[in-house]
Design a protein around this motif. Structure first.
Motif, PDB file in Angstrom:
ATOM      1  N   ASN A  67       3.326   6.327  10.724  1.00 27.44           N
ATOM      2  CA  ASN A  67       2.409   7.140   9.931  1.00 27.44           C
ATOM      3  C   ASN A  67       3.110   8.377   9.372  1.00 27.44           C
ATOM      4  OD1 ASN A  67       0.220   5.424  10.373  1.00 27.44           O
ATOM      5  ND2 ASN A  67      -0.307   6.435  12.300  1.00 27.44           N
ATOM      6  N   TYR A  68       3.974   8.969  10.189  1.00 30.65           N
ATOM      7  CA  TYR A  68       4.700  10.153   9.721  1.00 30.65           C
ATOM      8  C   TYR A  68       5.615   9.802   8.554  1.00 30.65           C
ATOM      9  CZ  TYR A  68       7.993  14.045   9.669  1.00 30.65           C
ATOM     10  OH  TYR A  68       8.781  15.092   9.283  1.00 30.65           O
ATOM     11  N   ASP A  69       6.351   8.692   8.682  1.00 30.03           N
ATOM     12  CA  ASP A  69       7.248   8.274   7.595  1.00 30.03           C
ATOM     13  C   ASP A  69       6.462   7.963   6.328  1.00 30.03           C
ATOM     14  OD1 ASP A  69       9.376   8.541   9.307  1.00 30.03           O
ATOM     15  OD2 ASP A  69       9.486   6.414   9.819  1.00 30.03           O
ATOM     16  N   LEU A  70       5.301   7.316   6.480  1.00 31.78           N
ATOM     17  CA  LEU A  70       4.489   6.987   5.327  1.00 31.78           C
ATOM     18  C   LEU A  70       4.043   8.247   4.592  1.00 31.78           C
ATOM     19  CD1 LEU A  70       2.815   5.075   3.537  1.00 31.78           C
ATOM     20  CD2 LEU A  70       1.004   5.223   5.267  1.00 31.78           C
ATOM     21  N   PHE A  71       3.551   9.227   5.337  1.00 31.78           N
ATOM     22  CA  PHE A  71       3.046  10.432   4.683  1.00 31.78           C
ATOM     23  C   PHE A  71       4.174  11.307   4.162  1.00 31.78           C
ATOM     24  CE2 PHE A  71      -0.995   9.166   6.216  1.00 31.78           C
ATOM     25  CZ  PHE A  71      -1.920   9.823   5.428  1.00 31.78           C
ATOM     26  N   ALA A  72       5.349  11.203   4.776  1.00 34.29           N
ATOM     27  CA  ALA A  72       6.496  11.919   4.221  1.00 34.29           C
ATOM     28  C   ALA A  72       6.831  11.384   2.828  1.00 34.29           C
ATOM     29  CB  ALA A  72       7.701  11.784   5.153  1.00 34.29           C
ATOM     30  N   LYS A  73       6.771  10.055   2.671  1.00 35.01           N
ATOM     31  CA  LYS A  73       7.019   9.449   1.358  1.00 35.01           C
ATOM     32  C   LYS A  73       5.908   9.814   0.372  1.00 35.01           C
ATOM     33  CE  LYS A  73       9.545   5.510   3.289  1.00 35.01           C
ATOM     34  NZ  LYS A  73       9.553   4.028   3.497  1.00 35.01           N
ATOM     35  N   LEU A  74       4.659   9.817   0.875  1.00 36.94           N
ATOM     36  CA  LEU A  74       3.552  10.183  -0.005  1.00 36.94           C
ATOM     37  C   LEU A  74       3.679  11.631  -0.486  1.00 36.94           C
ATOM     38  CD1 LEU A  74       0.488   8.523   1.780  1.00 36.94           C
ATOM     39  CD2 LEU A  74       1.487   7.876  -0.431  1.00 36.94           C
ATOM     40  N   ILE A  75       4.154  12.490   0.380  1.00 39.53           N
ATOM     41  CA  ILE A  75       4.315  13.897  -0.001  1.00 39.53           C
ATOM     42  C   ILE A  75       5.363  14.038  -1.099  1.00 39.53           C
ATOM     43  CG2 ILE A  75       5.185  16.122   0.829  1.00 39.53           C
ATOM     44  CD1 ILE A  75       3.790  15.540   3.488  1.00 39.53           C
ATOM     45  N   GLU A  76       6.483  13.311  -0.925  1.00 38.83           N
ATOM     46  CA  GLU A  76       7.521  13.378  -1.951  1.00 38.83           C
ATOM     47  C   GLU A  76       6.997  12.869  -3.296  1.00 38.83           C
ATOM     48  OE1 GLU A  76      10.482  14.787  -1.770  1.00 38.83           O
ATOM     49  OE2 GLU A  76       9.919  15.422   0.262  1.00 38.83           O
ATOM     50  N   ALA A  77       6.244  11.775  -3.247  1.00 43.13           N
ATOM     51  CA  ALA A  77       5.695  11.241  -4.498  1.00 43.13           C
ATOM     52  C   ALA A  77       4.647  12.183  -5.076  1.00 43.13           C
ATOM     53  CB  ALA A  77       5.091   9.864  -4.254  1.00 43.13           C
ATOM     54  N   SER A  78       3.879  12.842  -4.192  1.00 46.18           N
ATOM     55  CA  SER A  78       2.815  13.735  -4.663  1.00 46.18           C
ATOM     56  C   SER A  78       3.381  15.010  -5.275  1.00 46.18           C
ATOM     57  CB  SER A  78       1.872  14.072  -3.511  1.00 46.18           C
ATOM     58  OG  SER A  78       1.224  12.903  -3.041  1.00 46.18           O
TER      59      SER A  78
END
Length: 407
Positions: free
Chosen positions: A143-154
């Motif tokens: 979950n942490y890795d997923l949201f880290a990627k989402l943050i970069e994209a956001s």
């Protein structure tokens, strides 16, 4: 033993992968508490050895003076006496001693069996705890890795004006939540592994890896049948029963010891001046006028009554442990069986679709976070139910006194 021997070849940086059975075997081999229990059992077995022995005979030799200080030497008045006395146990003194020691030894043996079973159960509990912590760590990291990627994209979408600063902040806070969840799971893993290592007799610095198969183990035996198994298999209850028998035999022994033990002796006398061999015999016995073992009889009878109450207390404890463990296991089994078998896949699909739609701009952040909450609750419910079921299985095995869930 093979696993223990191979462990020495591992450096401190190598991780030793252990199955549950291997961990249990190592614990049974290396546990200092079990080793101490073995020697206590050996000490109890020595009581049976002692009880089977007969009293040692007593040899006495007496000689008179030959007038060495009045010279010349005169042996005409010299005499020598040899006497051999043997105590003869009567009134069941030896047989009751043997029976008491035998039951005491059997009680010690059953207590040791209970200690062995509890050691294996402790290893299993710690193994389950550690495996569950590993699952939580993996989920939190995913979950942490997923949201880290989402943050970069956001961040790119923020510069493009597709989302606001508040949306990015919410994603970052969610990422921190999973980072904290991973840290908490790591703490739980450390505690569980330390407990497991201590149970196995390992140095706590030795890195190990565990993996438990969290699955239901089929149908459960009827409650009445399983309760009978508990009363038959619980080693601590069996030890209490043998303690009652030992205390009863000790009462019989104390009453037997109220009878005086007779001594039978034979004697050889050689008297000067001709030193002929004179044979004789004797019989001795104390007269129990004042002391006929009243104190020991009173003590042993009191201990016998106490042992009976201890046994009844143990039976109540077995029944209480079993009823509580059975109901908890039955409840957790019903909860687990009520979950869809493909729950995790369903939750993954919901979250994956939400992530794709959010990344494509088809849904907003609120919908993404709602989908993430659905995913989190579903996965936590599934693995939490498996964990609770496994722990309740272990608790029920403790209550029954035997492993009833085969793997």
């Amino acid at each position: 033993m093979l696993l223990i021997g191979s462990m020495a070849a591992h450096s401190q940086t190598d991780t030793l992968a252990l199955s549950l059975n291997a961990a249990r075997q190592i614990a049974l081999t290396r546990s200092t508490a079990l080793r101490a229990g073995q020697y206590r059992l050996h000490a109890a077995e020595a009581d049976t050895m002692t009880a089977r022995l007969f009293p040692n005979p007593n040899l006495s030799v007496n000689a008179t003076s030959v007038g060495a200080f009045r010279g010349p030497l005169d042996f005409s008045g010299a005499s020598t006496s040899y006497r051999l006395d043997q105590s003869i146990p009567i009134a069941g003194q030896r047989s009751n001693h043997i029976l008491t020691a035998r039951e005491s030894t059997e009680a010690a043996r059953r207590s040791y069996d209970y200690q062995v079973f509890q050691t294996k159960a402790t290893v299993k509990d710690s193994y389950i705890d550690a495996s569950y912590a590993e699952i939580n760590i993996d989920l939190a990291r995913q979950n942490y890795d997923l949201f880290a990627k989402l943050i970069e994209a956001s961040k790119a979408r923020l510069h493009a004006g597709d989302i606001g600063e508040e949306d990015l902040t919410k994603l970052e806070l969610t990422e921190l939540t999973y980072r904290q969840a991973a840290s908490d799971a790591q703490q739980s893993l450390t505690d569980a592994l330390n407990s497991l290592k201590q149970a196995m007799g390992f140095d706590t610095t030795v890195p190990i890896k565990v993996q438990y198969d969290f699955k239901s183990s089929g149908d459960l035996m009827p409650k009445d049948s399983l309760e009978r198994v508990a009363f038959d298999q619980r080693a601590d209850l069996s030890a209490a029963e043998h303690n009652v028998k030992a205390a009863d035999h000790q009462s019989d022994l104390s009453r037997s010891n109220g009878w005086p033990t007779p001594d039978i002796g034979i004697e050889l006398d050689r008297n000067g001046p001709d030193f002929q061999n004179l044979f004789g015999g004797g019989f001795g016995i104390s007269i129990p006028i004042f002391n006929h073992n009243q104190d020991d009889i009173y003590r042993s009878e009191s201990n016998a009554r106490a042992a009976e109450y201890d046994y009844e207390t143990a039976r109540l404890g077995v029944r209480g442990d079993f009823n509580a463990a059975y109901e908890k296991y039955r409840n957790s089994l019903e909860v687990f069986r009520g979950l869809p078998p493909d729950l995790v896949k369903m939750a993954n699909d919901v979250r994956d679709n939400a992530v794709q739609n959010y990344s494509a701009g088809r849904i907003g952040l609120l919908d993404l976070l709602n989908s993430e909450q659905i995913y989190h609750d579903a996965v936590a419910s599934y693995y939490g139910s498996l964990y609770t079921l496994a722990k309740n299985q272990s608790q029920l095995e403790r209550a029954v006194g035997v492993e009833i869930f085969e793997r």
